[in-house]
Design an enzyme around this catalytic site. Structure first.
Site, PDB file in Angstrom:
ATOM      1  N   HIS A 247      -7.523  -0.614   5.500  1.00 54.71           N
ATOM      2  CA  HIS A 247      -6.578   0.295   6.067  1.00 54.71           C
ATOM      3  C   HIS A 247      -6.102   1.375   4.789  1.00 54.71           C
ATOM      4  CE1 HIS A 247      -2.890   1.192   8.047  1.00 54.71           C
ATOM      5  NE2 HIS A 247      -2.219   1.200   6.967  1.00 54.71           N
TER       6      HIS A 247
ATOM      7  N   ASP B 138      -0.269  -4.091   6.306  1.00 57.61           N
ATOM      8  CA  ASP B 138      -1.027  -3.466   7.320  1.00 57.61           C
ATOM      9  C   ASP B 138      -2.362  -3.901   7.370  1.00 57.61           C
ATOM     10  OD1 ASP B 138       1.337  -2.368   8.124  1.00 57.61           O
ATOM     11  OD2 ASP B 138       0.853  -0.318   7.754  1.00 57.61           O
TER      12      ASP B 138
ATOM     13  N   HIS C 149       4.523  -4.937  10.947  1.00 57.69           N
ATOM     14  CA  HIS C 149       4.796  -4.272  12.086  1.00 57.69           C
ATOM     15  C   HIS C 149       4.885  -5.380  13.349  1.00 57.69           C
ATOM     16  CE1 HIS C 149       4.429  -0.159  10.790  1.00 57.69           C
ATOM     17  NE2 HIS C 149       3.579  -0.470   9.977  1.00 57.69           N
TER      18      HIS C 149
ATOM     19  N   HIS D 104       1.678   3.747   1.904  1.00 54.00           N
ATOM     20  CA  HIS D 104       2.005   4.583   3.157  1.00 54.00           C
ATOM     21  C   HIS D 104       3.569   4.646   3.129  1.00 54.00           C
ATOM     22  CE1 HIS D 104      -1.999   3.892   5.667  1.00 54.00           C
ATOM     23  NE2 HIS D 104      -2.137   4.996   4.845  1.00 54.00           N
TER      24      HIS D 104
ATOM     25  N   ASP E 154       6.005   4.272   5.278  1.00 54.71           N
ATOM     26  CA  ASP E 154       6.766   3.311   5.977  1.00 54.71           C
ATOM     27  C   ASP E 154       6.649   2.069   5.026  1.00 54.71           C
ATOM     28  OD1 ASP E 154       3.882   3.291   6.831  1.00 54.71           O
ATOM     29  OD2 ASP E 154       4.709   1.794   8.431  1.00 54.71           O
ATOM     30  N   HIS E 155       5.847   2.049   3.672  1.00 52.79           N
ATOM     31  CA  HIS E 155       5.713   0.621   2.992  1.00 52.79           C
ATOM     32  C   HIS E 155       6.256   1.254   1.680  1.00 52.79           C
ATOM     33  CE1 HIS E 155       3.616  -1.562   5.931  1.00 52.79           C
ATOM     34  NE2 HIS E 155       3.389  -0.240   6.392  1.00 52.79           N
TER      35      HIS E 155
ATOM     36  N   HIS F 159       0.936  -1.302   0.031  1.00 55.41           N
ATOM     37  CA  HIS F 159      -0.075   0.080   0.029  1.00 55.41           C
ATOM     38  C   HIS F 159       0.856   1.298   0.056  1.00 55.41           C
ATOM     39  CE1 HIS F 159       0.684  -0.693   4.364  1.00 55.41           C
ATOM     40  NE2 HIS F 159       0.096   0.574   4.458  1.00 55.41           N
TER      41      HIS F 159
HETATM   42 FE    FE Z   1       2.778   0.568   8.131  1.00 56.32          FE
HETATM   43 ZN    ZN Z   2      -0.054   1.421   6.486  1.00 58.33          ZN
END
Ligand code: FE
Ligand code: ZN
Length: 261
Positions: A121, A140, A178, A64, A66-67, A62
């Site tokens: 998400h 996530d 995570h 985000h 951090d991805h 996805h």
């Molecule tokens: Fe994440």
């Molecule tokens: Zn995320």
């Protein structure tokens, strides 16, 4: 036909940022190496170098940061090919070469990779399932004893996504993005205090964290018995959460309570 056990993918799992996991999978037969998401370009590139794996692909779950935040730097460094949802390009303005929306099946060497659409998400979230290796990279959407925050989706579509993941075989190893497991455990015990499977799983989790070990991968069969978000259609859970409303309302209530936990 190659024997899958003689043709196993190699997997490297390592910490990135504060609580993300980075993953590399390597196919020794084709020489392909895939980064699942790009939480931290430097850490991922170093890990590939350490293993002497040439990074050839990125698969995003996805958009985000951090991805997918490391897409550009890793592509610049390696020239790798990036697969992921459209939202990686449209929302993060990060590079994607091959847009996936779920339902696709493609190959990594001789291995089939199934792409599942799991909105909730984010709306474009996808999951990569490799059935012959019993592994799934769920980003996530699903966590050990939890699920992602519902940033973009609605309860009905998120619940449908979780049901889709629940339909994978019980021995599927769940690689989520995570290490949230201990916090998820505290919440799970608060909504399902008398579940013996959850209690036993909780002891294993606390032992592992006590030794500084990851709790990932989780196993889908265990999650089905213990993760409250996969149990919104269980009568007991429905009566505790909503006085007996349906799975969507129960999921919505669980998600709301977790947000405020
Ligand atoms: Fe994440
Ligand atoms: Zn995320």
């Amino acid at each position: 036909m190659p024997n899958p056990s003689q043709n196993a993918l190699e997997l490297s799992m390592f910490s990135c940022l504060s609580d993300n996991y980075g993953y590399l999978i390597h196919d020794p037969v084709s020489g392909e190496t895939v980064a699942i998401d790009t939480p931290d370009a430097n850490t991922i590139l170093k890990e590939a170098e350490k293993r002497d794996w040439r990074l050839t692909q990125i698969w995003n779950t996805h958009w985000h940061p951090d991805h997918a935040g490391g897409n550009e730097a890793i592509k610049t460094a390696t020239g790798c090919h990036i697969s992921g949802p459209q939202e990686v390009a449209s929302k993060l303005e990060a590079p994607v070469d091959n847009v996936l929306s779920g339902g696709e099946v493609f190959k990594l060497g001789s291995h089939d990779v199934h792409v599942l659409a799991t909105p909730g998400h984010t709306l474009g979230h996808i999951v990569y399932h490799i059935p012959d290796q019993n592994i799934a990279f769920v980003g996530d959407t699903l966590f050990a004893l939890g699920c992602g925050r519902m940033f973009e989706g609605q309860p009905d579509i998120f619940w449908k996504s979780l049901q889709k993941l629940r339909d994978m075989p019980d021995d599927t190893k769940i690689y989520c993005a995570h290490e949230y497991t201990q916090a998820n455990l505290a919440f799970a015990l608060s909504v399902d205090p008398d579940n013996p499977d959850l209690q036993a799983y909780g002891e294993t989790i606390n032992d592992k964290r006590g030794r500084g070990e990851p709790t990932i991968p989780a196993t889908l069969g265990t999650e089905k018995r213990a993760n409250p978000f996969l149990r919104a259609d269980i009568t007991d859970m429905q009566s505790r959460m909503t006085g007996g409303m349906d799975a969507v309302a129960t999921f919505a209530e669980l998600r709301k309570r977790k947000d405020n936990f």
